[in-house]
Design an enzyme around this catalytic site. Sequence first.
Site, mmCIF file in Angstrom:
data_model
loop_
_atom_site.group_PDB
_atom_site.id
_atom_site.type_symbol
_atom_site.label_atom_id
_atom_site.label_comp_id
_atom_site.label_asym_id
_atom_site.label_seq_id
_atom_site.Cartn_x
_atom_site.Cartn_y
_atom_site.Cartn_z
ATOM 1 N N HIS A 1 -8.095 1.120 -4.568
ATOM 2 C CA HIS A 1 -9.073 0.906 -3.492
ATOM 3 C C HIS A 1 -9.776 2.233 -3.227
ATOM 4 O O HIS A 1 -9.192 3.143 -2.641
ATOM 5 C CB HIS A 1 -8.302 0.409 -2.255
ATOM 6 N N GLY B 1 -9.145 4.163 6.574
ATOM 7 C CA GLY B 1 -8.845 5.571 6.787
ATOM 8 C C GLY B 1 -7.374 5.838 7.039
ATOM 9 O O GLY B 1 -6.853 6.863 6.631
ATOM 10 N N PHE B 2 -6.707 4.897 7.692
ATOM 11 C CA PHE B 2 -5.310 5.154 8.082
ATOM 12 C C PHE B 2 -4.474 3.886 7.990
ATOM 13 O O PHE B 2 -4.988 2.786 8.197
ATOM 14 C CB PHE B 2 -5.259 5.681 9.519
ATOM 15 N N GLY B 3 -3.182 4.085 7.735
ATOM 16 C CA GLY B 3 -2.243 2.979 7.793
ATOM 17 C C GLY B 3 -1.810 2.763 9.235
ATOM 18 O O GLY B 3 -2.105 3.578 10.123
ATOM 19 N N ASP C 1 -6.898 -6.332 3.775
ATOM 20 C CA ASP C 1 -6.246 -5.021 3.871
ATOM 21 C C ASP C 1 -6.298 -4.486 5.303
ATOM 22 O O ASP C 1 -7.375 -4.249 5.842
ATOM 23 C CB ASP C 1 -6.979 -4.064 2.913
ATOM 24 N N GLY C 2 -5.119 -4.293 5.878
ATOM 25 C CA GLY C 2 -5.017 -3.647 7.189
ATOM 26 C C GLY C 2 -4.290 -4.493 8.214
ATOM 27 O O GLY C 2 -4.711 -5.608 8.523
ATOM 28 N N GLY C 3 -3.169 -3.999 8.707
ATOM 29 C CA GLY C 3 -2.451 -4.663 9.799
ATOM 30 C C GLY C 3 -1.773 -5.963 9.413
ATOM 31 O O GLY C 3 -1.473 -6.776 10.286
ATOM 32 N N HIS D 1 -1.003 -1.261 -4.409
ATOM 33 C CA HIS D 1 -2.277 -0.895 -3.786
ATOM 34 C C HIS D 1 -2.328 0.624 -3.596
ATOM 35 O O HIS D 1 -1.455 1.216 -2.967
ATOM 36 C CB HIS D 1 -2.404 -1.616 -2.441
ATOM 37 N N SER E 1 0.841 -1.200 0.000
ATOM 38 C CA SER E 1 0.000 0.000 0.000
ATOM 39 C C SER E 1 0.873 1.246 0.000
ATOM 40 O O SER E 1 1.620 1.499 0.945
ATOM 41 C CB SER E 1 -0.904 0.012 1.230
ATOM 42 N N MET F 1 -11.805 -5.835 4.782
ATOM 43 C CA MET F 1 -11.037 -4.893 5.606
ATOM 44 C C MET F 1 -10.757 -5.526 6.965
ATOM 45 O O MET F 1 -11.685 -5.964 7.652
ATOM 46 C CB MET F 1 -11.802 -3.591 5.809
ATOM 47 N N MET G 1 -8.969 8.248 -0.784
ATOM 48 C CA MET G 1 -9.868 8.633 0.320
ATOM 49 C C MET G 1 -10.382 10.045 0.100
ATOM 50 O O MET G 1 -9.621 10.920 -0.341
ATOM 51 C CB MET G 1 -9.119 8.573 1.654
ATOM 52 N N MET H 1 -12.065 4.507 -1.309
ATOM 53 C CA MET H 1 -12.773 4.743 -0.047
ATOM 54 C C MET H 1 -13.429 6.099 -0.176
ATOM 55 O O MET H 1 -13.043 7.082 0.470
ATOM 56 C CB MET H 1 -11.788 4.677 1.126
ATOM 57 N N SER I 1 2.407 -0.297 6.216
ATOM 58 C CA SER I 1 3.491 -0.103 7.185
ATOM 59 C C SER I 1 4.332 -1.365 7.340
ATOM 60 O O SER I 1 5.534 -1.280 7.591
ATOM 61 C CB SER I 1 2.920 0.351 8.534
ATOM 62 N N ASP J 1 -4.628 3.738 -2.227
ATOM 63 C CA ASP J 1 -5.756 4.077 -1.359
ATOM 64 C C ASP J 1 -6.278 5.473 -1.669
ATOM 65 O O ASP J 1 -5.603 6.470 -1.413
ATOM 66 C CB ASP J 1 -5.311 4.001 0.102
HETATM 67 C C1 DX5 Z 1 -6.501 1.684 5.217
HETATM 68 C C2 DX5 Z 1 -5.998 1.381 3.849
HETATM 69 C C3 DX5 Z 1 -4.885 0.411 3.818
HETATM 70 C C4 DX5 Z 1 -3.651 0.852 4.573
HETATM 71 C C5 DX5 Z 1 -3.029 -0.390 5.140
HETATM 72 O O1 DX5 Z 1 -7.690 2.361 5.145
HETATM 73 O O2 DX5 Z 1 -7.036 0.855 3.042
HETATM 74 O O3 DX5 Z 1 -4.560 -0.002 2.502
HETATM 75 O O4 DX5 Z 1 -2.712 1.549 3.821
HETATM 76 O O5 DX5 Z 1 -1.955 -0.023 5.917
HETATM 77 P P1 DX5 Z 1 -1.292 -1.014 6.969
HETATM 78 O O6 DX5 Z 1 -0.786 -2.192 6.200
HETATM 79 O O7 DX5 Z 1 -0.210 -0.179 7.564
HETATM 80 O O8 DX5 Z 1 -2.359 -1.406 7.967
HETATM 81 ZN ZN ZN Z 2 -6.468 -0.101 1.090
#
Ligand code: DX5
Ligand code: ZN
Length: 220
Positions: free
Chosen positions: A67, A143-145, A177-179, A34, A9, A138, A38, A69, A200, A36
């Site tokens: 993606h 919203g955030f990494g 996607d996420g974490g 990827h 991402s 998800m 937003m 959002m 991240s 994002d």
């Molecule tokens: C969050 C995004 C993700 C984000 C994932 O809303 O859709 O794609 O960048 O970041 P990590 O891998 O750090 O959770």
């Molecule tokens: Zn994403």
Amino acid sequence: MKPKKISPSLLSANFSNLEKDIKMVEEGGAHLLHIDVMDGHFVPNITMGPVVVEAINEVAKIPLDVHLMISDPDYYVNAFADAGADYITVHSESTNHLHRVLQKIKARGIKAGVSLNPHTPLSVLENILDNVDLILIMSVNPGFGGQSFIPNTIKKLQNLKKMLKKHNAEHIEIEVDGGIKIDNIKEVSDAGCDIFVSGSGIFKAKNPKKMISEMINTLS
Ligand code: DX5
Ligand code: ZN
């Protein structure tokens, strides 16, 4: 079996030198990029639009996994298709006309994805399985990494696998996607994930290139 793919991402990349980071993840063996998008309305953050996606497309060799959002994605499908998206994923919660948006994406010859927020039940997918190439689960609230993986995602993935089997729809790719990090990627894979988004987990690693190959090795 579907091939397992890593989709870094770019949200966690260096925005003042995206080209360098794109080349770095490509050299590391990433399969997709990827992106994002937003809008500050569907999610409480604002990132980039079609102009930036177009610029990314000029330097990227691997396919763009976009993606969205954003609220009412219907209005922007053509702009992101023109910008060079290879996959466009919209949120089921972001439109009253999911079926129509998916048709619009497919009409552009692009892979169509649907994403579900952590609270959204799998049942919203039942009537649109014929219209999707990808389902994005998800594993954080969008919203955030840098957020932590929500453990209930594993059960949701296992149930999604069963649902796709029941409907003869196992060709659909499952993305999470996420974490996602090196220490949970195997568990996510075993639960049924095909495409692993990691922001991240890759860009904040000491050696992002090596991290991608470690992830690929863990999956094989
Ligand atoms: C969050 C995004 C993700 C984000 C994932 O809303 O859709 O794609 O960048 O970041 P990590 O891998 O750090 O959770
Ligand atoms: Zn994403």
